[in-house]
Design a protein around this motif. Structure first.
Motif, PDB file in Angstrom:
ATOM      1  N   ALA A 131       0.825  -1.211   0.000  1.00  0.00           N
ATOM      2  CA  ALA A 131       0.000   0.000   0.000  1.00  0.00           C
ATOM      3  C   ALA A 131       0.859   1.260   0.000  1.00  0.00           C
ATOM      4  CB  ALA A 131      -0.940  -0.005   1.207  1.00  0.00           C
ATOM      5  N   GLN A 132       1.884   1.296   0.860  1.00  0.00           N
ATOM      6  CA  GLN A 132       2.747   2.471   0.935  1.00  0.00           C
ATOM      7  C   GLN A 132       3.539   2.659  -0.354  1.00  0.00           C
ATOM      8  OE1 GLN A 132       3.136   4.887   3.457  1.00  0.00           O
ATOM      9  NE2 GLN A 132       1.227   3.938   4.088  1.00  0.00           N
ATOM     10  N   ALA A 133       4.103   1.574  -0.882  1.00  0.00           N
ATOM     11  CA  ALA A 133       4.938   1.674  -2.081  1.00  0.00           C
ATOM     12  C   ALA A 133       4.115   2.092  -3.292  1.00  0.00           C
ATOM     13  CB  ALA A 133       5.654   0.347  -2.345  1.00  0.00           C
ATOM     14  N   GLU A 134       2.971   1.473  -3.500  1.00  0.00           N
ATOM     15  CA  GLU A 134       2.164   1.797  -4.682  1.00  0.00           C
ATOM     16  C   GLU A 134       1.663   3.244  -4.613  1.00  0.00           C
ATOM     17  OE1 GLU A 134      -1.181  -0.162  -7.585  1.00  0.00           O
ATOM     18  OE2 GLU A 134      -0.741  -1.144  -5.680  1.00  0.00           O
ATOM     19  N   LYS A 135       1.200   3.668  -3.457  1.00  0.00           N
ATOM     20  CA  LYS A 135       0.729   5.047  -3.290  1.00  0.00           C
ATOM     21  C   LYS A 135       1.872   6.042  -3.520  1.00  0.00           C
ATOM     22  CE  LYS A 135      -1.239   7.993   0.323  1.00  0.00           C
ATOM     23  NZ  LYS A 135      -1.669   8.003   1.731  1.00  0.00           N
ATOM     24  N   ALA A 136       3.040   5.767  -2.943  1.00  0.00           N
ATOM     25  CA  ALA A 136       4.187   6.677  -3.075  1.00  0.00           C
ATOM     26  C   ALA A 136       4.701   6.722  -4.510  1.00  0.00           C
ATOM     27  CB  ALA A 136       5.307   6.262  -2.123  1.00  0.00           C
ATOM     28  N   HIS A 137       4.756   5.576  -5.187  1.00  0.00           N
ATOM     29  CA  HIS A 137       5.266   5.553  -6.556  1.00  0.00           C
ATOM     30  C   HIS A 137       4.288   6.200  -7.536  1.00  0.00           C
ATOM     31  CE1 HIS A 137       9.063   3.095  -6.391  1.00  0.00           C
ATOM     32  NE2 HIS A 137       8.679   3.210  -5.132  1.00  0.00           N
ATOM     33  N   ALA A 138       2.987   6.061  -7.303  1.00  0.00           N
ATOM     34  CA  ALA A 138       2.007   6.755  -8.149  1.00  0.00           C
ATOM     35  C   ALA A 138       2.156   8.264  -7.980  1.00  0.00           C
ATOM     36  CB  ALA A 138       0.588   6.308  -7.792  1.00  0.00           C
ATOM     37  N   ALA A 139       2.323   8.715  -6.731  1.00  0.00           N
ATOM     38  CA  ALA A 139       2.524  10.148  -6.481  1.00  0.00           C
ATOM     39  C   ALA A 139       3.833  10.626  -7.097  1.00  0.00           C
ATOM     40  CB  ALA A 139       2.498  10.424  -4.975  1.00  0.00           C
ATOM     41  N   MET A 140       4.878   9.803  -7.013  1.00  0.00           N
ATOM     42  CA  MET A 140       6.175  10.160  -7.587  1.00  0.00           C
ATOM     43  C   MET A 140       6.081  10.332  -9.102  1.00  0.00           C
ATOM     44  SD  MET A 140       9.597   7.811  -7.799  1.00  0.00           S
ATOM     45  CE  MET A 140       8.766   6.663  -8.900  1.00  0.00           C
ATOM     46  N   LEU A 141       5.439   9.379  -9.788  1.00  0.00           N
ATOM     47  CA  LEU A 141       5.326   9.481 -11.245  1.00  0.00           C
ATOM     48  C   LEU A 141       4.495  10.703 -11.645  1.00  0.00           C
ATOM     49  CD1 LEU A 141       4.902   5.731 -12.272  1.00  0.00           C
ATOM     50  CD2 LEU A 141       6.934   7.186 -12.529  1.00  0.00           C
ATOM     51  N   ALA A 142       3.432  10.988 -10.902  1.00  0.00           N
ATOM     52  CA  ALA A 142       2.628  12.184 -11.186  1.00  0.00           C
ATOM     53  C   ALA A 142       3.470  13.444 -10.962  1.00  0.00           C
ATOM     54  CB  ALA A 142       1.380  12.206 -10.315  1.00  0.00           C
ATOM     55  N   ALA A 143       4.285  13.466  -9.919  1.00  0.00           N
ATOM     56  CA  ALA A 143       5.139  14.626  -9.642  1.00  0.00           C
ATOM     57  C   ALA A 143       6.219  14.792 -10.720  1.00  0.00           C
ATOM     58  CB  ALA A 143       5.768  14.505  -8.256  1.00  0.00           C
ATOM     59  N   ILE A 144       6.720  13.675 -11.256  1.00  0.00           N
ATOM     60  CA  ILE A 144       7.678  13.764 -12.365  1.00  0.00           C
ATOM     61  C   ILE A 144       6.992  14.400 -13.574  1.00  0.00           C
ATOM     62  CG2 ILE A 144       9.014  12.420 -14.044  1.00  0.00           C
ATOM     63  CD1 ILE A 144       9.694  10.497 -11.700  1.00  0.00           C
ATOM     64  N   ARG A 145       5.751  13.972 -13.852  1.00  0.00           N
ATOM     65  CA  ARG A 145       5.000  14.580 -14.954  1.00  0.00           C
ATOM     66  C   ARG A 145       4.845  16.086 -14.711  1.00  0.00           C
ATOM     67  NH1 ARG A 145      -0.187  15.519 -14.791  1.00  0.00           N
ATOM     68  NH2 ARG A 145      -0.639  13.747 -13.435  1.00  0.00           N
ATOM     69  N   HIS A 146       4.459  16.475 -13.496  1.00  0.00           N
ATOM     70  CA  HIS A 146       4.287  17.901 -13.170  1.00  0.00           C
ATOM     71  C   HIS A 146       5.619  18.657 -13.305  1.00  0.00           C
ATOM     72  CE1 HIS A 146       0.154  17.527 -12.025  1.00  0.00           C
ATOM     73  NE2 HIS A 146       0.418  16.676 -11.064  1.00  0.00           N
ATOM     74  N   HIS A 147       6.709  18.014 -12.910  1.00  0.00           N
ATOM     75  CA  HIS A 147       8.032  18.645 -13.039  1.00  0.00           C
ATOM     76  C   HIS A 147       8.319  18.980 -14.502  1.00  0.00           C
ATOM     77  CE1 HIS A 147      12.335  19.351 -12.469  1.00  0.00           C
ATOM     78  NE2 HIS A 147      12.516  18.582 -13.521  1.00  0.00           N
TER      79      HIS A 147
END
Length: 153
Positions: A131-147
């Protein structure tokens, strides 16, 4: 026998060239900017060999536990293979291992980033770890897109 395994896959379309997105992703120092759990990153080794470019890091995460947070320090390895595929591995206490394979495929003027993560953890920790890894990695990929969206303007 007391270890369990699971896998998840995430995909994000990023408005940047595959080489640029891969370079950003593979430098864990950038994870402090985009990964919601990463608090600190130190590069311990950086070498090039026949397998590709390999970097070893010490990473400190802040894992949320209700209103509290728990600091966790672990080693992570990032290998950029000659074919451009990025292979990641993070080993944490107690016997938690995340291994990832990340591809960067051109899509128009951007890149489709696909991250497949295999998790191995003690059975009592597996659900929480997933749960922690999937949630964090989804947020990370979205933040990379925003970057990369921000770097367009």
């Amino acid at each position: 026998m007391w270890l369990s395994r699971s896998r998840f896959e995430l995909r994000e379309e990023v408005p940047g060239a595959p080489h640029d997105v891969r370079t950003f992703y593979a430098d864990l120092a950038n994870m402090k900017l985009v990964h919601p759990l990463v608090a600190a990153v130190d590069c311990l080794a950086d070498r090039q060999d026949a397998r590709g470019r390999c970097r070893e890091y010490r990473v400190r995460d802040r894992i949320p536990l209700g209103p509290f947070g728990m600091g966790v320090t672990y080693r992570a390895t990032v290998l950029i293979a000659p074919d451009g595929v990025v292979h990641t591995e993070a080993r944490q206490f107690p016997n938690v291992r995340l291994s990832g394979t990340v591809t960067f495929v051109p899509l128009g003027a951007g890149t489709t980033v696909t991250e497949a993560v295999d998790i191995e953890a003690p059975r009592p920790l597996l659900g929480f770890t997933i749960a922690q890894a999937e949630k964090a990695h989804a947020a990370m990929l979205a933040a990379i897109r925003h970057h990369f969206e921000g770097s367009l303007g």
